[in-house]
Each structure stands twice: as structure tokens, then as C-alpha cells.
Design an enzyme around this catalytic site. Structure first.
Site, PDB file in Angstrom:
ATOM      1  N   GLN A 110     -15.830   3.863  12.908  1.00 21.30           N
ATOM      2  CA  GLN A 110     -14.389   3.962  13.152  1.00 21.30           C
ATOM      3  C   GLN A 110     -14.039   4.796  14.390  1.00 21.30           C
ATOM      4  O   GLN A 110     -13.099   5.580  14.359  1.00 21.30           O
ATOM      5  CB  GLN A 110     -13.683   4.556  11.931  1.00 21.30           C
ATOM      6  CG  GLN A 110     -13.607   3.595  10.749  1.00 21.30           C
ATOM      7  CD  GLN A 110     -12.512   3.993   9.781  1.00 21.30           C
ATOM      8  OE1 GLN A 110     -12.468   5.133   9.335  1.00 21.30           O
ATOM      9  NE2 GLN A 110     -11.637   3.063   9.461  1.00 21.30           N
TER      10      GLN A 110
ATOM     11  N   TYR B 232     -10.376   3.872  15.124  1.00 19.95           N
ATOM     12  CA  TYR B 232      -9.408   4.342  14.118  1.00 19.95           C
ATOM     13  C   TYR B 232      -9.340   5.873  14.103  1.00 19.95           C
ATOM     14  O   TYR B 232      -8.255   6.466  14.048  1.00 19.95           O
ATOM     15  CB  TYR B 232      -9.849   3.796  12.766  1.00 19.95           C
ATOM     16  CG  TYR B 232      -8.942   4.042  11.593  1.00 19.95           C
ATOM     17  CD1 TYR B 232      -7.850   3.211  11.351  1.00 19.95           C
ATOM     18  CD2 TYR B 232      -9.204   5.070  10.682  1.00 19.95           C
ATOM     19  CE1 TYR B 232      -7.038   3.418  10.237  1.00 19.95           C
ATOM     20  CE2 TYR B 232      -8.400   5.276   9.571  1.00 19.95           C
ATOM     21  CZ  TYR B 232      -7.312   4.439   9.358  1.00 19.95           C
ATOM     22  OH  TYR B 232      -6.510   4.637   8.248  1.00 19.95           O
TER      23      TYR B 232
ATOM     24  N   GLY C 176       0.787  -1.228   0.000  1.00 14.35           N
ATOM     25  CA  GLY C 176       0.000   0.000   0.000  1.00 14.35           C
ATOM     26  C   GLY C 176       0.818   1.277   0.000  1.00 14.35           C
ATOM     27  O   GLY C 176       1.816   1.399  -0.714  1.00 14.35           O
ATOM     28  N   ILE C 177       0.395   2.224   0.836  1.00 13.31           N
ATOM     29  CA  ILE C 177       1.068   3.534   0.892  1.00 13.31           C
ATOM     30  C   ILE C 177       2.515   3.363   1.364  1.00 13.31           C
ATOM     31  O   ILE C 177       3.419   4.053   0.877  1.00 13.31           O
ATOM     32  CB  ILE C 177       0.284   4.486   1.830  1.00 13.31           C
ATOM     33  CG1 ILE C 177      -1.053   4.880   1.182  1.00 13.31           C
ATOM     34  CG2 ILE C 177       1.112   5.736   2.159  1.00 13.31           C
ATOM     35  CD1 ILE C 177      -2.013   5.626   2.105  1.00 13.31           C
TER      36      ILE C 177
ATOM     37  N   GLY D 146      -0.531   0.682  10.027  1.00 14.40           N
ATOM     38  CA  GLY D 146      -1.854   0.922  10.588  1.00 14.40           C
ATOM     39  C   GLY D 146      -2.800  -0.209  10.250  1.00 14.40           C
ATOM     40  O   GLY D 146      -2.610  -0.918   9.257  1.00 14.40           O
ATOM     41  N   ILE D 147      -3.798  -0.387  11.125  1.00 19.29           N
ATOM     42  CA  ILE D 147      -4.815  -1.411  10.885  1.00 19.29           C
ATOM     43  C   ILE D 147      -6.190  -0.802  11.127  1.00 19.29           C
ATOM     44  O   ILE D 147      -6.313   0.255  11.765  1.00 19.29           O
ATOM     45  CB  ILE D 147      -4.645  -2.632  11.815  1.00 19.29           C
ATOM     46  CG1 ILE D 147      -4.724  -2.224  13.307  1.00 19.29           C
ATOM     47  CG2 ILE D 147      -3.319  -3.351  11.530  1.00 19.29           C
ATOM     48  CD1 ILE D 147      -4.836  -3.399  14.264  1.00 19.29           C
ATOM     49  N   THR D 148      -7.210  -1.471  10.628  1.00 19.00           N
ATOM     50  CA  THR D 148      -8.591  -1.102  10.981  1.00 19.00           C
ATOM     51  C   THR D 148      -9.264  -2.307  11.642  1.00 19.00           C
ATOM     52  O   THR D 148      -8.922  -3.459  11.339  1.00 19.00           O
ATOM     53  CB  THR D 148      -9.426  -0.723   9.733  1.00 19.00           C
ATOM     54  OG1 THR D 148      -9.356  -1.794   8.791  1.00 19.00           O
ATOM     55  CG2 THR D 148      -8.941   0.566   9.095  1.00 19.00           C
TER      56      THR D 148
HETATM   57  N1  CAA Z   1     -23.876   6.793   7.903  1.00 16.66           N
HETATM   58  C1  CAA Z   1     -25.070   6.621   8.507  1.00 16.66           C
HETATM   59  N2  CAA Z   1     -25.632   5.430   8.738  1.00 16.66           N
HETATM   60  C2  CAA Z   1     -24.963   4.354   8.330  1.00 16.66           C
HETATM   61  C3  CAA Z   1     -23.720   4.446   7.690  1.00 16.66           C
HETATM   62  C4  CAA Z   1     -23.175   5.734   7.467  1.00 16.66           C
HETATM   63  N3  CAA Z   1     -22.008   5.910   6.872  1.00 16.66           N
HETATM   64  N4  CAA Z   1     -23.282   3.213   7.418  1.00 16.66           N
HETATM   65  C5  CAA Z   1     -24.232   2.354   7.867  1.00 16.66           C
HETATM   66  N5  CAA Z   1     -25.249   3.056   8.395  1.00 16.66           N
HETATM   67  C6  CAA Z   1     -26.467   2.534   8.997  1.00 16.66           C
HETATM   68  C7  CAA Z   1     -27.038   1.356   8.190  1.00 16.66           C
HETATM   69  O1  CAA Z   1     -27.833   1.846   7.150  1.00 16.66           O
HETATM   70  C8  CAA Z   1     -27.824   0.599   9.249  1.00 16.66           C
HETATM   71  O2  CAA Z   1     -29.017   1.306   9.509  1.00 16.66           O
HETATM   72  P1  CAA Z   1     -30.343   0.540  10.058  1.00 16.66           P
HETATM   73  O3  CAA Z   1     -29.960  -0.051  11.373  1.00 16.66           O
HETATM   74  O4  CAA Z   1     -31.369   1.610  10.158  1.00 16.66           O
HETATM   75  O5  CAA Z   1     -30.639  -0.503   9.017  1.00 16.66           O
HETATM   76  C9  CAA Z   1     -26.950   0.765  10.484  1.00 16.66           C
HETATM   77  O6  CAA Z   1     -26.157   1.943  10.269  1.00 16.66           O
HETATM   78  C10 CAA Z   1     -26.023  -0.425  10.645  1.00 16.66           C
HETATM   79  O7  CAA Z   1     -25.411  -0.303  11.876  1.00 16.66           O
HETATM   80  P2  CAA Z   1     -24.669  -1.533  12.519  1.00 16.66           P
HETATM   81  O8  CAA Z   1     -24.152  -1.158  13.850  1.00 16.66           O
HETATM   82  O9  CAA Z   1     -25.566  -2.752  12.449  1.00 16.66           O
HETATM   83  O10 CAA Z   1     -23.421  -1.675  11.552  1.00 16.66           O
HETATM   84  P3  CAA Z   1     -22.938  -2.920  10.706  1.00 16.66           P
HETATM   85  O11 CAA Z   1     -22.597  -4.011  11.652  1.00 16.66           O
HETATM   86  O12 CAA Z   1     -23.876  -3.193   9.601  1.00 16.66           O
HETATM   87  O13 CAA Z   1     -21.553  -2.420  10.039  1.00 16.66           O
HETATM   88  C11 CAA Z   1     -19.729  -0.948   9.552  1.00 16.66           C
HETATM   89  C12 CAA Z   1     -21.149  -1.093  10.138  1.00 16.66           C
HETATM   90  C13 CAA Z   1     -18.823  -2.094  10.022  1.00 16.66           C
HETATM   91  C14 CAA Z   1     -19.160   0.332  10.108  1.00 16.66           C
HETATM   92  C15 CAA Z   1     -19.809  -0.946   8.023  1.00 16.66           C
HETATM   93  O14 CAA Z   1     -20.774  -0.014   7.625  1.00 16.66           O
HETATM   94  C16 CAA Z   1     -18.475  -0.556   7.395  1.00 16.66           C
HETATM   95  O15 CAA Z   1     -17.569  -1.371   7.299  1.00 16.66           O
HETATM   96  N6  CAA Z   1     -18.334   0.720   6.974  1.00 16.66           N
HETATM   97  C17 CAA Z   1     -17.110   1.234   6.376  1.00 16.66           C
HETATM   98  C18 CAA Z   1     -16.337   2.066   7.360  1.00 16.66           C
HETATM   99  C19 CAA Z   1     -15.200   2.721   6.639  1.00 16.66           C
HETATM  100  O16 CAA Z   1     -15.369   3.588   5.790  1.00 16.66           O
HETATM  101  N7  CAA Z   1     -13.990   2.323   6.956  1.00 16.66           N
HETATM  102  C20 CAA Z   1     -12.837   2.873   6.300  1.00 16.66           C
HETATM  103  C21 CAA Z   1     -11.806   1.807   6.155  1.00 16.66           C
HETATM  104  S1  CAA Z   1     -10.456   2.332   5.101  1.00 16.66           S
HETATM  105  C22 CAA Z   1      -9.584   3.373   6.030  1.00 16.66           C
HETATM  106  O17 CAA Z   1      -9.835   3.566   7.185  1.00 16.66           O
HETATM  107  C23 CAA Z   1      -8.436   4.060   5.365  1.00 16.66           C
HETATM  108  C24 CAA Z   1      -8.510   5.506   5.560  1.00 16.66           C
HETATM  109  O18 CAA Z   1      -7.758   6.037   6.370  1.00 16.66           O
HETATM  110  C25 CAA Z   1      -9.405   6.326   4.732  1.00 16.66           C
END
Ligand code: CAA
Length: 240
Positions: free
Chosen positions: A144, A147, A13-14, A84-86
Site C-alpha cells: 500500500q 494508499y 461502509g464507514i 477512498g479507494i485502494t
Molecule cells: N509482509 C511481508 N511479506 C509479505 C506480506 C506481508 N504483509 N504479504 C505478502 N508478503 C510476501 C509473500 O509471502 C511473497 O513472498 P515470496 O515472494 O517470498 O513468496 C511476496 O511478499 C509476494 O509479493 P508480490 O509482490 O508478488 O505480491 P502479490 O502480487 O502476491 O500481492 C498484495 C501482494 C497485493 C499486497 C497482497 O498481499 C494484498 O492484497 N495484501 C493486502 C494489503 C492490505 O492489507 N490492504 C488493506 C486494504 S483495506 C484498507 O486499506 C482499509 C484500511 O484503511 C485499513
């Protein structure tokens, strides 16, 4: 003699892009990694860059790792804290293991590595420390809390270290990438990632080499008057 740069999490990666960019810029580069031996072997064969294995979350292992690199390669002039990890999860489902793992690697890893190199930099009166934060440490991200806390912590840590290092010609800066085309981002659920990319003003993921170029600049002599800052490389995402 070429300056020596150590990049943690440097084989993918980076981190890998940063190692390659630093090597192209004339530095002697060493890559640290913690677990993925297959990726480290591939990286070493492809680039000819030496790799050293230890876990940045382990304070003593960082000291031993830096001692070994110093003995075998030379004193470290430039440290890139990239490892870093997530462990993404909404707070109501987050275990204390998920919280601790991210804080230990992403934030304490910076402390452990800086602690291991700082005496040498102070003695030699030169140092460049660049730590990789994230847009998500600045803006927050659903799922997060761990993170974002670690990545925001890196920014405060760096500002304080910049003040401490300034009198000895040691700069400390942060690069805060946005969503970049790496294995970490590829692990984000596809539907979520599609929405995220749609929200980036330039309309795409960043490339690791685009982040690496910012790191190389902050490592250079040209950046000697820049310390304590956060350079965002995120396609305009924080503006959106
Ligand atoms: N904003 C608002 N609501 C959201 C949302 C968001 N971004 N994402 C999910 N929701 C809502 C869903 O629609 C769902 O709503 P309902 O309950 O009304 O159906 C609810 O939240 C789900 O909540 P849960 O607690 O049940 O969450 P989950 O177990 O389904 O999983 C998660 C949630 C693990 C966070 C998953 O959405 C995910 O993996 N998201 C990505 C997070 C992300 O962007 N990580 C970045 C990784 S890369 C990185 O970090 C590098 C960097 O530096 C940029």
C-alpha cells in the site's frame, strides 16, 4: 435550524454509518457518491438521506456539487472526507495509474472538497472538517505505498488546515480507523485478512458504527477546542 453535514463516499461502509449516526444526532445529512448507483438507491430508500453523485477526484465537479447542495439543501457546516479507494500492489508491480488513482481520490479529493466548502465556512465563521485516514497511513502496510502515502498526507494536510481555520471557528481533524468490516476490507485476500485480524489486540474487525461515533463527536459543539488531531479507532492495532 439543524446544521448541514456532507459525507463523501457516504452510501456504503464507514460513510453510510456516519450519515446514519449524524442523522440520529439531529443533523441534516447529505451523502455524496461517485459510481455505485445501485448502492446509492438502496441507501436513499433505506435512510431517506439525499444522495448526490460526483467524483471527488474532479476539482470542478466538487465545486459544482457543493454549489448544488448549497442551493437545494443549504450551506455546508460539516464536511466528512470519507471517500477512498485502494489499488493494492507491491511497489515493484505498481503502475502509475494505480498510484495516481489512489492519490487523486484519497488525498486530492480532500483538497478538492475542502476548497469547495472553505469560503462559506470562513464567511459564516463555523466549520467542522473531519477526514478519514487509516492505521495504514500511520503504520504503513505491505502492498500500500500509494494508499499509505495518501492517508499519511491527509494528516499533514489537516494539521495545516487546522492552523488556518482556528481563527474562524473552523476545526479540522482526522479519524484513523483500523481494519473495519466494510467492502474495502472484504476485498483483502482471505489468508492475509486472517493474519491481520489475529494481530488486532481486541481480536476482531471494527464496526463502521464504531468509527462513525468518533466522527460524530468531532463534528459536535463539544469538540470545539479539538483541532488538528488524529483520533485512532483501531482496536489497539497500532500498539501491537
Ligand atoms: N509482509 C511481508 N511479506 C509479505 C506480506 C506481508 N504483509 N504479504 C505478502 N508478503 C510476501 C509473500 O509471502 C511473497 O513472498 P515470496 O515472494 O517470498 O513468496 C511476496 O511478499 C509476494 O509479493 P508480490 O509482490 O508478488 O505480491 P502479490 O502480487 O502476491 O500481492 C498484495 C501482494 C497485493 C499486497 C497482497 O498481499 C494484498 O492484497 N495484501 C493486502 C494489503 C492490505 O492489507 N490492504 C488493506 C486494504 S483495506 C484498507 O486499506 C482499509 C484500511 O484503511 C485499513
Amino acid at each position: 435550524m439543524a446544521r448541514i453535514a456532507l459525507v463523501t463516499g457516504g452510501v456504503r461502509g464507514i460513510g453510510a454509518a456516519t450519515c446514519k449516526a449524524l442523522k440520529s444526532a439531529g443533523y441534516t445529512v447529505v451523502a455524496n457518491y461517485s459510481a455505485n448507483t445501485a448502492a446509492a438507491d438502496r441507501f436513499r430508500n433505506e435512510t431517506g438521506i439525499s444522495t448526490y453523485k460526483w467524483d471527488v477526484a474532479d476539482f470542478d465537479a466538487c465545486q459544482r456539487g457543493v454549489d448544488t447542495v448549497t442551493k437545494e439543501v443549504g450551506p455546508i457546516d460539516i464536511l466528512v472526507n470519507n471517500a477512498g479507494i485502494t489499488r493494492d500492489s507491491t511497489l515493484h508491480k505498481m503502475t502509475k495509474e494505480q498510484w495516481r488513482a489512489v492519490i487523486d481520490v484519497d488525498l486530492s479529493g480532500c483538497f478538492n472538497m475542502c476548497h469547495a466548502v472553505i469560503e462559506g465556512m470562513r464567511e459564516r465563521r463555523f466549520g467542522r472538517i473531519i477526514s478519514v485516514s487509516s492505521i495504514n497511513g500511520m503504520a504503513g502496510q505491505f502492498g500500500q505505498t500509494n494508499y499509505a502515502a495518501a492517508k499519511a498526507g491527509i494528516i499533514g494536510f489537516t494539521k495545516s488546515l487546522a492552523l488556518e481555520g482556528a481563527g474562524r471557528n473552523i476545526t479540522a481533524n482526522v479519524v484513523a480507523p483500523g481494519y473495519t468490516d466494510t467492502d474495502m476490507v472484504a476485498a483483502v485476500p482471505a489468508d492475509v485478512l486472517k493474519q491481520i485480524v489475529a494481530s488486532v489486540p481486541v481480536g476482531r474487525l471494527g464496526r463502521p458504527d464504531e468509527v462513525a461515533r468518533g466522527i460524530v463527536f468531532l463534528a459536535s459543539d463539544d469538540a470545539g477546542f479539538i483541532t488538528g488531531v488524529t483520533l485512532s479507532i483501531n482496536g489497539g492495532k497500532y500498539l501491537a
